[in-house]
Design a protein around this motif. Structure first.
Motif, PDB file in Angstrom:
ATOM      1  N   THR A   1       0.834  -1.199   0.000  1.00 35.93           N
ATOM      2  CA  THR A   1       0.000   0.000   0.000  1.00 35.93           C
ATOM      3  C   THR A   1       0.871   1.252   0.000  1.00 35.93           C
ATOM      4  O   THR A   1       2.023   1.233   0.446  1.00 35.93           O
ATOM      5  CB  THR A   1      -0.918   0.041   1.232  1.00 35.93           C
ATOM      6  OG1 THR A   1      -0.105   0.033   2.413  1.00 35.93           O
ATOM      7  CG2 THR A   1      -1.865  -1.141   1.251  1.00 35.93           C
ATOM      8  N   GLU A   2       0.322   2.332  -0.482  1.00 30.51           N
ATOM      9  CA  GLU A   2       1.056   3.600  -0.506  1.00 30.51           C
ATOM     10  C   GLU A   2       1.425   4.022   0.911  1.00 30.51           C
ATOM     11  O   GLU A   2       0.591   3.992   1.820  1.00 30.51           O
ATOM     12  CB  GLU A   2       0.198   4.680  -1.162  1.00 30.51           C
ATOM     13  CG  GLU A   2      -0.114   4.404  -2.618  1.00 30.51           C
ATOM     14  CD  GLU A   2      -1.020   5.458  -3.228  1.00 30.51           C
ATOM     15  OE1 GLU A   2      -1.344   6.437  -2.525  1.00 30.51           O
ATOM     16  OE2 GLU A   2      -1.404   5.302  -4.401  1.00 30.51           O
ATOM     17  N   TYR A   3       2.682   4.380   1.103  1.00 29.43           N
ATOM     18  CA  TYR A   3       3.226   4.867   2.371  1.00 29.43           C
ATOM     19  C   TYR A   3       3.135   3.821   3.494  1.00 29.43           C
ATOM     20  O   TYR A   3       3.262   4.145   4.670  1.00 29.43           O
ATOM     21  CB  TYR A   3       2.539   6.171   2.792  1.00 29.43           C
ATOM     22  CG  TYR A   3       2.634   7.237   1.735  1.00 29.43           C
ATOM     23  CD1 TYR A   3       3.824   7.919   1.493  1.00 29.43           C
ATOM     24  CD2 TYR A   3       1.532   7.528   0.928  1.00 29.43           C
ATOM     25  CE1 TYR A   3       3.923   8.875   0.496  1.00 29.43           C
ATOM     26  CE2 TYR A   3       1.619   8.487  -0.077  1.00 29.43           C
ATOM     27  CZ  TYR A   3       2.818   9.153  -0.294  1.00 29.43           C
ATOM     28  OH  TYR A   3       2.908  10.092  -1.290  1.00 29.43           O
ATOM     29  N   GLY A   4       2.888   2.555   3.145  1.00 30.37           N
ATOM     30  CA  GLY A   4       2.860   1.496   4.147  1.00 30.37           C
ATOM     31  C   GLY A   4       1.692   1.571   5.097  1.00 30.37           C
ATOM     32  O   GLY A   4       1.791   1.140   6.248  1.00 30.37           O
ATOM     33  N   VAL A   5       0.557   2.052   4.625  1.00 25.28           N
ATOM     34  CA  VAL A   5      -0.622   2.214   5.478  1.00 25.28           C
ATOM     35  C   VAL A   5      -1.413   0.905   5.519  1.00 25.28           C
ATOM     36  O   VAL A   5      -1.797   0.375   4.473  1.00 25.28           O
ATOM     37  CB  VAL A   5      -1.522   3.350   4.968  1.00 25.28           C
ATOM     38  CG1 VAL A   5      -2.825   3.424   5.767  1.00 25.28           C
ATOM     39  CG2 VAL A   5      -0.779   4.674   5.026  1.00 25.28           C
ATOM     40  N   GLU A   6      -1.655   0.379   6.694  1.00 28.28           N
ATOM     41  CA  GLU A   6      -2.482  -0.820   6.832  1.00 28.28           C
ATOM     42  C   GLU A   6      -3.887  -0.531   6.289  1.00 28.28           C
ATOM     43  O   GLU A   6      -4.557   0.403   6.714  1.00 28.28           O
ATOM     44  CB  GLU A   6      -2.552  -1.236   8.305  1.00 28.28           C
ATOM     45  CG  GLU A   6      -3.550  -2.325   8.631  1.00 28.28           C
ATOM     46  CD  GLU A   6      -3.124  -3.705   8.170  1.00 28.28           C
ATOM     47  OE1 GLU A   6      -3.785  -4.676   8.564  1.00 28.28           O
ATOM     48  OE2 GLU A   6      -2.128  -3.830   7.422  1.00 28.28           O
ATOM     49  N   GLY A   7      -4.311  -1.341   5.326  1.00 26.18           N
ATOM     50  CA  GLY A   7      -5.628  -1.154   4.734  1.00 26.18           C
ATOM     51  C   GLY A   7      -5.704  -0.008   3.747  1.00 26.18           C
ATOM     52  O   GLY A   7      -6.800   0.419   3.378  1.00 26.18           O
ATOM     53  N   GLY A   8      -4.569   0.479   3.284  1.00 26.41           N
ATOM     54  CA  GLY A   8      -4.556   1.612   2.353  1.00 26.41           C
ATOM     55  C   GLY A   8      -4.763   1.184   0.912  1.00 26.41           C
ATOM     56  O   GLY A   8      -5.175   0.066   0.613  1.00 26.41           O
ATOM     57  N   GLU A   9      -4.443   2.092   0.010  1.00 30.22           N
ATOM     58  CA  GLU A   9      -4.596   1.859  -1.419  1.00 30.22           C
ATOM     59  C   GLU A   9      -3.322   1.248  -2.004  1.00 30.22           C
ATOM     60  O   GLU A   9      -2.209   1.717  -1.728  1.00 30.22           O
ATOM     61  CB  GLU A   9      -4.906   3.176  -2.139  1.00 30.22           C
ATOM     62  CG  GLU A   9      -4.800   3.147  -3.657  1.00 30.22           C
ATOM     63  CD  GLU A   9      -5.882   2.316  -4.354  1.00 30.22           C
ATOM     64  OE1 GLU A   9      -5.816   2.180  -5.587  1.00 30.22           O
ATOM     65  OE2 GLU A   9      -6.801   1.819  -3.666  1.00 30.22           O
ATOM     66  N   THR A  10      -3.493   0.210  -2.795  1.00 27.99           N
ATOM     67  CA  THR A  10      -2.394  -0.392  -3.539  1.00 27.99           C
ATOM     68  C   THR A  10      -2.525   0.051  -4.988  1.00 27.99           C
ATOM     69  O   THR A  10      -3.373  -0.437  -5.721  1.00 27.99           O
ATOM     70  CB  THR A  10      -2.439  -1.928  -3.440  1.00 27.99           C
ATOM     71  OG1 THR A  10      -2.367  -2.298  -2.056  1.00 27.99           O
ATOM     72  CG2 THR A  10      -1.281  -2.560  -4.183  1.00 27.99           C
ATOM     73  N   SER A  11      -1.691   1.003  -5.365  1.00 27.14           N
ATOM     74  CA  SER A  11      -1.836   1.630  -6.685  1.00 27.14           C
ATOM     75  C   SER A  11      -0.804   1.057  -7.652  1.00 27.14           C
ATOM     76  O   SER A  11       0.059   1.763  -8.153  1.00 27.14           O
ATOM     77  CB  SER A  11      -1.677   3.145  -6.572  1.00 27.14           C
ATOM     78  OG  SER A  11      -0.437   3.474  -5.975  1.00 27.14           O
ATOM     79  N   LEU A  12      -0.904  -0.240  -7.880  1.00 27.40           N
ATOM     80  CA  LEU A  12       0.017  -0.913  -8.781  1.00 27.40           C
ATOM     81  C   LEU A  12      -0.711  -1.301 -10.063  1.00 27.40           C
ATOM     82  O   LEU A  12      -1.924  -1.495 -10.064  1.00 27.40           O
ATOM     83  CB  LEU A  12       0.585  -2.175  -8.125  1.00 27.40           C
ATOM     84  CG  LEU A  12       1.278  -2.010  -6.773  1.00 27.40           C
ATOM     85  CD1 LEU A  12       1.733  -3.359  -6.254  1.00 27.40           C
ATOM     86  CD2 LEU A  12       2.452  -1.056  -6.879  1.00 27.40           C
TER      87      LEU A  12
ATOM     88  N   THR B   1      -7.323  -1.647  -0.547  1.00 32.94           N
ATOM     89  CA  THR B   1      -8.054  -1.490  -1.806  1.00 32.94           C
ATOM     90  C   THR B   1      -7.080  -1.644  -2.964  1.00 32.94           C
ATOM     91  O   THR B   1      -5.884  -1.376  -2.839  1.00 32.94           O
ATOM     92  CB  THR B   1      -8.743  -0.119  -1.904  1.00 32.94           C
ATOM     93  OG1 THR B   1      -7.743   0.910  -1.815  1.00 32.94           O
ATOM     94  CG2 THR B   1      -9.759   0.073  -0.799  1.00 32.94           C
ATOM     95  N   LEU B   2      -7.614  -2.078  -4.085  1.00 28.92           N
ATOM     96  CA  LEU B   2      -6.842  -2.240  -5.316  1.00 28.92           C
ATOM     97  C   LEU B   2      -7.632  -1.573  -6.425  1.00 28.92           C
ATOM     98  O   LEU B   2      -8.772  -1.951  -6.679  1.00 28.92           O
ATOM     99  CB  LEU B   2      -6.628  -3.722  -5.618  1.00 28.92           C
ATOM    100  CG  LEU B   2      -5.674  -4.093  -6.748  1.00 28.92           C
ATOM    101  CD1 LEU B   2      -4.251  -3.655  -6.440  1.00 28.92           C
ATOM    102  CD2 LEU B   2      -5.709  -5.607  -6.980  1.00 28.92           C
ATOM    103  N   ASP B   3      -7.024  -0.547  -7.029  1.00 32.12           N
ATOM    104  CA  ASP B   3      -7.761   0.254  -8.013  1.00 32.12           C
ATOM    105  C   ASP B   3      -9.024   0.850  -7.405  1.00 32.12           C
ATOM    106  O   ASP B   3     -10.063   0.961  -8.070  1.00 32.12           O
ATOM    107  CB  ASP B   3      -8.149  -0.585  -9.229  1.00 32.12           C
ATOM    108  CG  ASP B   3      -7.158  -0.422 -10.368  1.00 32.12           C
ATOM    109  OD1 ASP B   3      -6.344   0.512 -10.300  1.00 32.12           O
ATOM    110  OD2 ASP B   3      -7.205  -1.222 -11.313  1.00 32.12           O
ATOM    111  N   GLY B   4      -8.948   1.201  -6.129  1.00 33.56           N
ATOM    112  CA  GLY B   4     -10.071   1.825  -5.451  1.00 33.56           C
ATOM    113  C   GLY B   4     -11.146   0.857  -4.982  1.00 33.56           C
ATOM    114  O   GLY B   4     -12.113   1.261  -4.340  1.00 33.56           O
TER     115      GLY B   4
END
Length: 582
Positions: free
Chosen positions: A202-213, A243-246
């Motif tokens: 995830t962006e900035y290593g946030v648990e449960g954040g967005e994975t923008s790959l 989340t992945l792609d939101g």
């Protein structure tokens, strides 16, 4: 016809026969996982046809393993008394050993096992974890974590093996094989690979954040461990909070059903994470492909009521319900629970036994990574006259073990059966060993100072650097920095032993110290550190992650060694010194 194929066909026939007799209430019950406390009364197991029980932070099932088994036997007997007589699955977060039971063998966290690079050792550790989990009443564990961490700010870095996809894939296969063995044996458990997919990136290593790959990046970097786990016959996959792609992964049908179940042909159970039903769209997660729901912390009534409504309205097809229940029943048959639903009391004697602890001690030895050894200070001569051991981490098994140890967030106290680093030093050294817990004493006559520093225990988002509920940081505390500078200023040769769940920015401390060891989170067998310090064994551990030089390395979404603005790490992945052979 091969035996495996014949057995699979027999199981499928049994599943279909059972499924055909089940009511909708019984099917929804099988899709339900609850705690053995708070979420239900005992009779709810029968009334609501519960499919699985989870043990987490909270009241323990008893005072000892016999009482744990007895408690789970009671619940199992209630499940077996129902019309269909379907046995329960009992699940536990056995992350690095059966870490919810005090007295069990606790292995180094996965980051340390990643540093060993030893697949055979990982398989042995998983097999021991399975045996001790069964000995305390469980047939299902929620491990291994097969994430690929991209940013050390993430609080679960230590749960993953490595930032290397290839190494993670190799150790995933070993862990699944070790946990599951021959699945119907009494000393094995169903394993769970988690968290599907993108939790560590995830962006900035946030648990449960967005994975923008990009999809290509997900496929090449993150998917291979799951592919290998499915090939190895893993029984369960847990969905992720990210989340992945939101799109929340719990509700991502393209990834769960289309990719995991259809393309990869995974035929086991997809289980939600904690309160996944209420967090991520209720019936959306069922339609996405989640088979079993952790209906905890008040979710039970909501889950049953809303899912029933969704089925009545046609929002959730019956085909989806039947698919979920079919997968759950299939795994229960594979585990042999219909024939042998109860834990084996003969396994209790294996908990924390000497042979298990010796494997964990080996894992500690092989996990240690030597980052610096000025003038070949190490290995230490056992005949050194005076050794000063410094810092609270030196004599505290809770601190040396990290999160998911006895308690969810770990412990800051010693726990039953464990040895500490200073225990090992005292046993190995012939001379005087002095303990300076506060790091303030003066010892001008000391021959060497062994300074033990590191992080305090944490788990999940409480370990995220920058989270409002976290006090974690990517550097040592001022107090721990002072431990090192205080002894360096006295001119005493200084060995630093760092215990952490991730690489920390310790560039200045590395410069000051004569020798520096990344010890990760060793678990219950702290004596293993002394085995290598005094040269009974050589260092073999290699960094499973690139090591940062500066906190500036984490100003972007991801840390060193990734495709965006790649800062040069202080040490590359795979780095690790050894003793020079004479």
């Amino acid at each position: 016809m091969r035996t495996e194929i014949r057995e699979d066909l027999q199981i499928e026939r049994k599943v279909e026969a059972l499924l055909a007799k089940m009511t909708l209430k019984e099917k929804i019950g099988q899709m339900t996982q609850v705690r053995h406390f708070d979420d239900i009364d005992d009779e709810d197991v029968a009334r609501k046809h519960i499919g699985s029980i989870i043990h987490t932070q909270g009241p323990t099932p008893g005072h000892n393993a016999a009482e744990w088994q007895a408690r789970f036997r009671e619940l199992q007997e209630i499940a077996l008394s129902t019309r269909m007589g379907i046995p329960l699955l009992f699940g536990v977060d056995a992350i690095h050993g059966q870490n919810t039971y005090e007295g069990a063998t606790i292995f180094p966290h996965n980051i340390g096992l990643g540093a060993t690079g030893n697949a055979r050792l990982v398989e042995k550790a998983a097999a021991i974890t399975a045996k001790e989990a069964q000995a305390t009443g469980f047939n299902w564990v929620f491990s291994p974590c097969v994430a690929i961490p991209y940013n050390e700010k993430w609080g679960r870095v230590y749960e993953a093996f490595s930032e290397s996809t290839a190494l993670t894939t190799k150790l995933t296969r070993a862990s699944v094989t070790g946990h599951q063995g021959i699945l119907s044996d009494k000393g094995t458990v169903m394993a769970t690979v988690k968290h599907f997919i993108g939790d560590g990136s995830t962006e900035y290593g946030v648990e449960g954040g967005e994975t923008s790959l990009t999809p290509k990046h997900v496929e090449e970097r993150l998917l291979p461990p799951y592919e290998e786990a499915v090939k190895s016959g893993v029984g369960s996959v847990m969905t992720s909070f990210n989340t992945l792609d939101g799109i929340p992964m719990h509700a991502n049908k393209a990834m769960i059903t289309d990719l995991l179940k259809q393309t990869l042909k995974f035929d086991g159970i997809v289980v939600s994470d904690w309160k996944g039903y209420s967090k991520y769209g209720q019936n959306d997660i069922i339609n996405a492909g989640v088979d079993m729901v952790m209906a905890v912390d008040g979710d039970l009534q909501e889950f049953h009521q809303v899912l029933n409504q969704g089925i009545s309205s046609g929002e959730v097809p019956m085909e989806r319900i039947d698919d979920a229940v079919r997968r759950i029943l299939r795994q229960k048959f594979r585990l042999g629970l219909f024939e042998n639903p109860f834990p084996d009391s003969d396994l209790i004697a294996s908990i924390g036994c000497d042979s298990h602890r010796e494997v964990a001690r080996q894992a500690v030895r092989e996990s240690l990574v030597l980052l610096k050894n000025k003038a070949n200070l190490l290995p230490l001569d056992k005949k050194i006259k005076r050794i000063v051991v410094v810092g609270e981490h030196a004599d505290n098994s809770g601190l040396q073990s990290g999160g998911w140890t006895i308690n969810w967030q770990g412990s800051t106290e010693n726990y039953q059966g464990a040895s500490t680093i200073i225990d090992g030093i005292r046993e190995a050294a012939y001379g005087e060993v002095v303990y300076d817990v506060a790091g303030v004493d003066k010892h001008p006559d000391a021959d060497v100072a062994i300074i033990c520093v590191g992080e305090k225990p944490y788990a999940e988002f409480f370990g995220d650097v920058g989270h409002e509920e976290s006090d974690c940081q990517l550097t040592l505390t001022r107090e721990h920095k002072n431990y090192i500078s205080h002894y360096v200023a006295q001119g005493i040769p200084t060995v630093v032993v760092l215990m952490s769940g991730r690489p920390l920015v310790v560039t200045e401390e590395l410069e000051m110290a004569d020798a520096f060891i990344a010890a990760w989170l060793p678990g219950s067998e702290g004596r293993g550190v002394a085995d290598v310090l005094f040269g009974d064994y050589n260092f073999t551990g290699k960094l499973p992650h690139s090591w940062p030089e500066s906190e500036v390395d984490y100003e972007n979404k991801y840390g060193p060694n990734f495709w965006q603005k790649k800062p040069e790490p202080l040490f590359p992945i795979g780095f690790g010194l050894e003793y020079q052979k004479s």
